[in-house]
Design a protein around this motif. Structure first.
Motif, mmCIF file in Angstrom:
data_model
loop_
_atom_site.group_PDB
_atom_site.id
_atom_site.type_symbol
_atom_site.label_atom_id
_atom_site.label_comp_id
_atom_site.label_asym_id
_atom_site.label_seq_id
_atom_site.Cartn_x
_atom_site.Cartn_y
_atom_site.Cartn_z
ATOM 1 N N THR A 32 12.435 -1.307 -5.081
ATOM 2 C CA THR A 32 11.537 -0.807 -4.045
ATOM 3 C C THR A 32 10.151 -0.563 -4.620
ATOM 4 O OG1 THR A 32 13.379 0.212 -2.862
ATOM 5 C CG2 THR A 32 11.159 1.061 -2.377
ATOM 6 N N ALA A 33 10.093 0.030 -5.811
ATOM 7 C CA ALA A 33 8.802 0.290 -6.455
ATOM 8 C C ALA A 33 8.067 -1.019 -6.740
ATOM 9 C CB ALA A 33 9.010 1.080 -7.742
ATOM 10 N N LEU A 34 8.781 -2.035 -7.179
ATOM 11 C CA LEU A 34 8.142 -3.327 -7.459
ATOM 12 C C LEU A 34 7.651 -3.984 -6.168
ATOM 13 C CD1 LEU A 34 10.519 -4.652 -10.249
ATOM 14 C CD2 LEU A 34 8.209 -3.742 -10.510
ATOM 15 N N ARG A 35 8.420 -3.856 -5.075
ATOM 16 C CA ARG A 35 7.947 -4.385 -3.787
ATOM 17 C C ARG A 35 6.688 -3.656 -3.342
ATOM 18 N NH1 ARG A 35 13.491 -4.932 -2.913
ATOM 19 N NH2 ARG A 35 13.674 -2.867 -1.977
ATOM 20 N N MET A 36 6.636 -2.333 -3.575
ATOM 21 C CA MET A 36 5.434 -1.566 -3.234
ATOM 22 C C MET A 36 4.245 -2.062 -4.041
ATOM 23 S SD MET A 36 7.047 2.257 -2.921
ATOM 24 C CE MET A 36 5.488 3.076 -2.659
ATOM 25 N N PHE A 37 4.463 -2.349 -5.338
ATOM 26 C CA PHE A 37 3.401 -2.888 -6.194
ATOM 27 C C PHE A 37 2.884 -4.205 -5.615
ATOM 28 C CE2 PHE A 37 2.041 -5.734 -9.556
ATOM 29 C CZ PHE A 37 1.109 -4.976 -10.230
ATOM 30 N N LEU A 38 3.782 -5.086 -5.218
ATOM 31 C CA LEU A 38 3.376 -6.382 -4.677
ATOM 32 C C LEU A 38 2.599 -6.217 -3.366
ATOM 33 C CD1 LEU A 38 6.602 -8.486 -5.375
ATOM 34 C CD2 LEU A 38 4.432 -8.563 -6.626
ATOM 35 N N ARG A 39 3.079 -5.343 -2.476
ATOM 36 C CA ARG A 39 2.382 -5.132 -1.206
ATOM 37 C C ARG A 39 0.991 -4.537 -1.416
ATOM 38 N NH1 ARG A 39 5.423 -5.796 3.387
ATOM 39 N NH2 ARG A 39 7.659 -5.883 3.070
ATOM 40 N N LYS A 40 0.880 -3.579 -2.331
ATOM 41 C CA LYS A 40 -0.422 -2.969 -2.611
ATOM 42 C C LYS A 40 -1.359 -4.001 -3.245
ATOM 43 C CE LYS A 40 -3.135 0.603 -2.620
ATOM 44 N NZ LYS A 40 -3.601 1.250 -1.403
ATOM 45 N N SER A 41 -0.828 -4.850 -4.111
ATOM 46 C CA SER A 41 -1.638 -5.917 -4.710
ATOM 47 C C SER A 41 -2.197 -6.833 -3.624
ATOM 48 C CB SER A 41 -0.802 -6.742 -5.696
ATOM 49 O OG SER A 41 -0.396 -5.965 -6.783
ATOM 50 N N ARG A 45 -6.028 -7.042 -2.769
ATOM 51 C CA ARG A 45 -6.365 -8.374 -3.282
ATOM 52 C C ARG A 45 -6.664 -8.338 -4.774
ATOM 53 N NH1 ARG A 45 -7.245 -12.466 -0.262
ATOM 54 N NH2 ARG A 45 -9.056 -13.215 -1.385
ATOM 55 N N GLY A 46 -5.793 -7.655 -5.507
ATOM 56 C CA GLY A 46 -5.925 -7.546 -6.964
ATOM 57 C C GLY A 46 -4.907 -6.554 -7.485
ATOM 58 N N LEU A 47 -5.101 -6.163 -8.710
ATOM 59 C CA LEU A 47 -4.217 -5.149 -9.280
ATOM 60 C C LEU A 47 -4.451 -3.819 -8.565
ATOM 61 C CD1 LEU A 47 -4.535 -5.949 -13.092
ATOM 62 C CD2 LEU A 47 -2.533 -6.278 -11.653
ATOM 63 N N PRO A 48 -3.390 -3.086 -8.267
ATOM 64 C CA PRO A 48 -3.565 -1.827 -7.538
ATOM 65 C C PRO A 48 -3.942 -0.654 -8.436
ATOM 66 C CG PRO A 48 -1.250 -2.322 -7.760
ATOM 67 C CD PRO A 48 -2.000 -3.486 -8.349
ATOM 68 N N PHE A 49 -4.574 -0.943 -9.537
ATOM 69 C CA PHE A 49 -5.075 0.076 -10.455
ATOM 70 C C PHE A 49 -6.179 -0.561 -11.280
ATOM 71 C CE2 PHE A 49 -1.198 -1.835 -12.180
ATOM 72 C CZ PHE A 49 -1.688 -2.440 -13.330
ATOM 73 N N ASP A 50 -7.010 0.253 -11.906
ATOM 74 C CA ASP A 50 -8.088 -0.285 -12.738
ATOM 75 C C ASP A 50 -7.502 -0.940 -13.980
ATOM 76 O OD1 ASP A 50 -10.013 0.640 -11.016
ATOM 77 O OD2 ASP A 50 -10.343 2.498 -12.114
#
Length: 101
Positions: A32-41, A45-50
């Motif tokens: 679930t956490a990895l799916r959240m990472f993909l959706r936020k990316s 339109r990029g990495l969801p963090f600096d």
């Protein structure tokens, strides 16, 4: 629902266990956490963090010197009364409102 695909990758065993524990504490599993990472990316339109390289010239001593320099500058500033602080905040809010209108 769109077609599902399997994503596989290798990760350090200890890292996976530590991160899985963190997500369990948050009430979710690792997939679930990895799916959240993909959706936020996708959303940003990029990495969801600096993702930046640190400046190698900024060592701990440089940071400490900058901190004490700013602290010394702040010590030389005159004290403000509560009324002056509130007036400054009020003016900043008014200016922000004028900018939105």
């Amino acid at each position: 629902m769109s077609e599902q695909v399997l994503i596989q990758f290798r990760a350090d065993k200890d890292l996976k266990q530590e991160v899985s524990y963190i997500y369990e504490e948050l009430g979710m599993d690792l997939p679930t956490a990895l799916r959240m990472f993909l959706r936020k990316s996708k959303q940003v339109r990029g990495l969801p963090f600096d993702a930046v390289l640190s400046d190698p010239s900024s060592g701990r001593e440089d940071i400490r010197a900058a901190f004490y320099g700013l602290r010394k500058e702040a010590a030389d500033l005159p004290e403000m009364t509560l009324e002056e602080i509130n007036a400054e905040i009020s003016e900043a809010r008014s200016a922000r409102k004028r900018g939105k209108e």
